[in-house]
Design an enzyme around this catalytic site. Structure first.
Site, PDB file in Angstrom:
ATOM      1  N   SER A 131       4.572  12.703  -3.849  1.00 68.18           N
ATOM      2  CA  SER A 131       5.393  12.146  -4.926  1.00 68.18           C
ATOM      3  C   SER A 131       4.483  11.607  -6.012  1.00 68.18           C
ATOM      4  CB  SER A 131       6.274  11.009  -4.383  1.00 68.18           C
ATOM      5  OG  SER A 131       6.881  10.286  -5.442  1.00 68.18           O
TER       6      SER A 131
ATOM      7  N   TYR B 215       7.275   2.970   0.381  1.00 72.35           N
ATOM      8  CA  TYR B 215       7.436   4.402   0.116  1.00 72.35           C
ATOM      9  C   TYR B 215       6.261   4.907  -0.709  1.00 72.35           C
ATOM     10  CZ  TYR B 215       8.979   8.708  -2.111  1.00 72.35           C
ATOM     11  OH  TYR B 215       9.037  10.002  -2.582  1.00 72.35           O
TER      12      TYR B 215
ATOM     13  N   LYS C 127       3.290   7.635   0.453  1.00 70.71           N
ATOM     14  CA  LYS C 127       2.960   8.890  -0.234  1.00 70.71           C
ATOM     15  C   LYS C 127       1.497   8.922  -0.659  1.00 70.71           C
ATOM     16  CE  LYS C 127       6.831  11.091   0.127  1.00 70.71           C
ATOM     17  NZ  LYS C 127       6.905  12.323   0.948  1.00 70.71           N
TER      18      LYS C 127
END
Length: 233
Positions: free
Chosen positions: A129, A142, A146
């Site tokens: 991401s 999160y 990533k």
């Protein structure tokens, strides 16, 4: 015909990737909560396995299931992800654990379980991401997970290169999917910050995965390919 395993492919980016690869690959997918019936209606030859990727035992058994169905495994696309939100003021251990288990531990475990079955020329494509380098304020763990995916992609590329296995990642920017479409004004605001004046599409992501998995990218490993329409250049 090569065989691809795409995790988390019942909807969203995973569905687009699986549908694209199904044109000329045997494809197996995993799903957890969203039934892939509509994808299978369009592509009845896809094999679908209901798996909780946070369960290390289920992850370890998955490559064998794919090989029992198709005879070999040539491509792994680690797409399944957890996007639970959090921030510095609202730390929640369970949220952090879930994000890292699904986004980092599961791909690492899946690849480790598959290594005995992967031949030279095999490829692994991780879905990262842009938040790995442009972290989201309400997605601390999160974004961190990533960033870990990016680092692991490079380490795995170095480790598996001598075995003839390539490891790369695609880092999508903001993407609208049929299941999760942003309001028009938000989409326009993001698009104004891109060089192309639009958001990347699920098909853009699928095309990038196809390229990195293909023989055309035989000399490419250890890269993180941004697919974000030139966001904030």
């Amino acid at each position: 015909m090569k065989t691809a395993l795409v995790t988390g492919a019942a909807r969203g980016l995973g569905r687009a990737i699986a549908a694209d690869l199904a044109q000329d690959h045997h494809v197996a997918i995993t799903w957890r909560g969203t039934n892939p019936a509509s994808l299978l209606a369009d592509h009845p030859d896809i094999a679908a396995f209901q798996v909780d990727l946070a369960d290390p035992g289920a992850t370890a058994a998955l490559p064998r299931k794919v090989i029992d169905r198709f005879g070999h495994l040539d491509l792994i696309v680690n797409n399944a992800g957890s996007i639970l939100t959090d921030d510095a003021e609202n730390y929640d251990a369970k949220t952090v654990e879930t994000n890292f288990n699904v986004n980092v531990n599961a791909p690492m475990g899946l690849v480790a379980a598959a290594l005995d079955h992967l031949q030279p020329g095999a490829a692994i494509v991780n879905i990262s991401s842009q938040n790995a380098r442009m972290p989201a304020m309400i997605a601390h763990s999160y974004s961190a997970s990533k960033a870990a995916v990016d680092t692991w992609t490079r380490i795995a590329a170095k480790t598996l290169g001598p075995k003839g296995i390539r490891v790369n990642a695609v880092a999508p920017g903001a993407v609208n999917t049929p299941e999760a479409t942003r309001p028009e004004d938000v989409t326009e605001m993001i698009a104004k910050d891109t060089a192309l004046g639009r958001l990347a599409t699920p098909e853009d992501i699928a095309a990038a995965v196809r390229f990195l998995a293909s023989d055309a990218a035989a000399g490419i490993t250890g890269i993180i390919l941004d697919v974000n329409a030139g966001y904030r250049l």
